[in-house]
Scaffold this motif. Structure first.
Motif, PDB file in Angstrom:
ATOM      1  N   GLY A  70       0.805  -1.214   0.000  1.00  0.00           N
ATOM      2  CA  GLY A  70       0.000   0.000   0.000  1.00  0.00           C
ATOM      3  C   GLY A  70       0.836   1.262   0.000  1.00  0.00           C
ATOM      4  O   GLY A  70       0.803   2.032  -0.948  1.00  0.00           O
ATOM      5  N   ASP A  71       1.596   1.487   1.050  1.00  0.00           N
ATOM      6  CA  ASP A  71       2.454   2.664   1.153  1.00  0.00           C
ATOM      7  C   ASP A  71       3.573   2.349   2.136  1.00  0.00           C
ATOM      8  O   ASP A  71       3.703   1.215   2.610  1.00  0.00           O
ATOM      9  N   LYS A  72       4.387   3.342   2.447  1.00  0.00           N
ATOM     10  CA  LYS A  72       5.546   3.095   3.313  1.00  0.00           C
ATOM     11  C   LYS A  72       5.116   2.706   4.725  1.00  0.00           C
ATOM     12  O   LYS A  72       5.810   1.955   5.410  1.00  0.00           O
ATOM     13  N   SER A  73       3.973   3.205   5.171  1.00  0.00           N
ATOM     14  CA  SER A  73       3.513   2.818   6.504  1.00  0.00           C
ATOM     15  C   SER A  73       3.135   1.341   6.545  1.00  0.00           C
ATOM     16  O   SER A  73       3.338   0.662   7.561  1.00  0.00           O
ATOM     17  N   GLY A  74       2.579   0.831   5.434  1.00  0.00           N
ATOM     18  CA  GLY A  74       2.268  -0.591   5.358  1.00  0.00           C
ATOM     19  C   GLY A  74       3.528  -1.435   5.371  1.00  0.00           C
ATOM     20  O   GLY A  74       3.564  -2.524   5.960  1.00  0.00           O
ATOM     21  N   LEU A  75       4.557  -0.935   4.728  1.00  0.00           N
ATOM     22  CA  LEU A  75       5.852  -1.607   4.737  1.00  0.00           C
ATOM     23  C   LEU A  75       6.436  -1.612   6.152  1.00  0.00           C
ATOM     24  O   LEU A  75       6.976  -2.620   6.613  1.00  0.00           O
ATOM     25  N   ALA A  76       6.325  -0.488   6.832  1.00  0.00           N
ATOM     26  CA  ALA A  76       6.806  -0.410   8.218  1.00  0.00           C
ATOM     27  C   ALA A  76       6.055  -1.397   9.105  1.00  0.00           C
ATOM     28  O   ALA A  76       6.655  -2.085   9.940  1.00  0.00           O
ATOM     29  N   ALA A  77       4.740  -1.484   8.922  1.00  0.00           N
ATOM     30  CA  ALA A  77       3.935  -2.397   9.734  1.00  0.00           C
ATOM     31  C   ALA A  77       4.356  -3.841   9.503  1.00  0.00           C
ATOM     32  O   ALA A  77       4.413  -4.645  10.445  1.00  0.00           O
ATOM     33  N   ALA A  78       4.664  -4.193   8.251  1.00  0.00           N
ATOM     34  CA  ALA A  78       5.104  -5.551   7.946  1.00  0.00           C
ATOM     35  C   ALA A  78       6.441  -5.850   8.604  1.00  0.00           C
ATOM     36  O   ALA A  78       6.663  -6.955   9.120  1.00  0.00           O
ATOM     37  N   ASP A 124      11.678   4.933  14.664  1.00  0.00           N
ATOM     38  CA  ASP A 124      11.302   5.525  13.377  1.00  0.00           C
ATOM     39  C   ASP A 124      10.233   4.708  12.663  1.00  0.00           C
ATOM     40  O   ASP A 124       9.301   5.270  12.068  1.00  0.00           O
ATOM     41  N   LEU A 125      10.356   3.388  12.709  1.00  0.00           N
ATOM     42  CA  LEU A 125       9.361   2.538  12.059  1.00  0.00           C
ATOM     43  C   LEU A 125       8.009   2.632  12.765  1.00  0.00           C
ATOM     44  O   LEU A 125       6.967   2.714  12.108  1.00  0.00           O
ATOM     45  N   VAL A 126       8.012   2.618  14.085  1.00  0.00           N
ATOM     46  CA  VAL A 126       6.741   2.715  14.822  1.00  0.00           C
ATOM     47  C   VAL A 126       6.098   4.073  14.587  1.00  0.00           C
ATOM     48  O   VAL A 126       4.877   4.182  14.404  1.00  0.00           O
ATOM     49  N   THR A 127       6.923   5.121  14.543  1.00  0.00           N
ATOM     50  CA  THR A 127       6.385   6.459  14.259  1.00  0.00           C
ATOM     51  C   THR A 127       5.691   6.477  12.905  1.00  0.00           C
ATOM     52  O   THR A 127       4.577   7.008  12.765  1.00  0.00           O
ATOM     53  N   LEU A 128       6.345   5.923  11.908  1.00  0.00           N
ATOM     54  CA  LEU A 128       5.756   5.889  10.568  1.00  0.00           C
ATOM     55  C   LEU A 128       4.448   5.120  10.563  1.00  0.00           C
ATOM     56  O   LEU A 128       3.445   5.575   9.996  1.00  0.00           O
ATOM     57  N   SER A 129       4.422   3.965  11.203  1.00  0.00           N
ATOM     58  CA  SER A 129       3.207   3.147  11.194  1.00  0.00           C
ATOM     59  C   SER A 129       2.061   3.811  11.956  1.00  0.00           C
ATOM     60  O   SER A 129       0.892   3.595  11.641  1.00  0.00           O
ATOM     61  N   GLN A 130       2.384   4.640  12.955  1.00  0.00           N
ATOM     62  CA  GLN A 130       1.347   5.251  13.787  1.00  0.00           C
ATOM     63  C   GLN A 130       0.843   6.582  13.252  1.00  0.00           C
ATOM     64  O   GLN A 130      -0.223   7.043  13.671  1.00  0.00           O
ATOM     65  N   THR A 131       1.604   7.235  12.376  1.00  0.00           N
ATOM     66  CA  THR A 131       1.270   8.606  11.975  1.00  0.00           C
ATOM     67  C   THR A 131       1.042   8.756  10.479  1.00  0.00           C
ATOM     68  O   THR A 131       0.986   9.882   9.972  1.00  0.00           O
ATOM     69  N   ALA A 132       0.910   7.649   9.757  1.00  0.00           N
ATOM     70  CA  ALA A 132       0.742   7.731   8.300  1.00  0.00           C
ATOM     71  C   ALA A 132      -0.517   8.496   7.915  1.00  0.00           C
ATOM     72  O   ALA A 132      -0.567   9.154   6.878  1.00  0.00           O
ATOM     73  N   SER A 133      -1.537   8.415   8.744  1.00  0.00           N
ATOM     74  CA  SER A 133      -2.788   9.145   8.506  1.00  0.00           C
ATOM     75  C   SER A 133      -3.432   9.403   9.859  1.00  0.00           C
ATOM     76  O   SER A 133      -3.019   8.836  10.883  1.00  0.00           O
ATOM     77  N   ALA A 134      -4.440  10.255   9.877  1.00  0.00           N
ATOM     78  CA  ALA A 134      -5.120  10.571  11.134  1.00  0.00           C
ATOM     79  C   ALA A 134      -5.715   9.308  11.753  1.00  0.00           C
ATOM     80  O   ALA A 134      -6.448   8.569  11.097  1.00  0.00           O
ATOM     81  N   GLY A 135      -5.365   9.050  12.998  1.00  0.00           N
ATOM     82  CA  GLY A 135      -5.903   7.888  13.695  1.00  0.00           C
ATOM     83  C   GLY A 135      -5.292   6.568  13.299  1.00  0.00           C
ATOM     84  O   GLY A 135      -5.808   5.514  13.706  1.00  0.00           O
TER      85      GLY A 135
END
Length: 206
Positions: A70-78, A124-135
């Motif tokens: 999906g996007d970089k946040s999805g990559l971070a979550a994986a 950094d990875l957790v930040t990306l996964s938590q802040t990719a979009s509102a909520g």
């Protein structure tokens, strides 16, 4: 031990722990992408790496990458999935106080310390996964797991409003907050851990 603790293992929602029924070529591509992303993130920093960079380093098409993650946040979550699964295993079947067998307040304090260490180690990875979009933080399966675990322990401790207290503890441990403490205020991890453990114990007190 009360029924809330006795049923903890049954009630706790599980993380996926992997991708079921995956084709061999898709599995190979996934592993190449995750290995390339981890290498680039470690070398250049999460903010400096684009999805195009990851696709090129992994040798896969950009369309394949975007369809899968999906996007970089999805990559971070994986990338975070395996680390989160390790924490879940410790909660469900590890030794006390993080695992079963300790009083609820002790288990909550152990979780707070372990979760803070996890966020700090992968900030950094957790930040990306938590802040990719509102909520975004509230929509992840891992957040539901941690919130439910804390609420079960707080219910077992007999305190009022266990759901709100669980939310309060996790809100204090967001990646943005931990980043502020660690990088802006230069607070040490041992000092933060002691403070968070003390707060968790207060939350578990009537």
């Amino acid at each position: 031990m009360n029924d809330a603790v006795a049923s903890h293992r049954r009630d706790l929602p599980l993380l996926s722990g992997g991708v079921p029924q995956e084709r061999a070529d898709a599995a190979r591509n996934r592993m190449k992408v995750l290995a390339a992303a981890e290498r680039l993130f470690d070398t250049l920093g999460v903010a400096a790496v684009s999805m195009d960079d990851v696709a090129a380093a992994a040798g896969v098409g950009k369309g394949t990458l975007y369809r899968r993650f999906g996007d970089k946040s999805g990559l971070a979550a994986a990338l975070l999935d395996e680390r989160e699964s390790e924490l879940q295993t410790a909660i469900l079947s590890g030794p006390p106080p993080l695992g079963p067998g300790a009083p609820p307040a002790d288990r909550l304090a152990a979780f707070a310390a372990a979760y803070l260490a996890y966020v700090d180690a992968h900030l950094d990875l957790v930040t990306l996964s938590q802040t990719a979009s509102a909520g975004a933080r509230l929509r992840t399966g891992s957040h539901r797991l941690w919130q439910h675990h804390c609420a079960i322990l707080l219910t077992a401790a007999g305190v009022p409003d266990p759901q709100i207290r669980a939310d309060t503890l996790l809100a204090a441990l967001t990646a943005e907050q931990v980043r502020h403490w660690r990088r802006d205020e230069n607070r040490s991890l041992p000092d933060l851990t002691a403070a968070v453990v003390a707060i968790s114990r207060r939350l578990a007190t009537v």
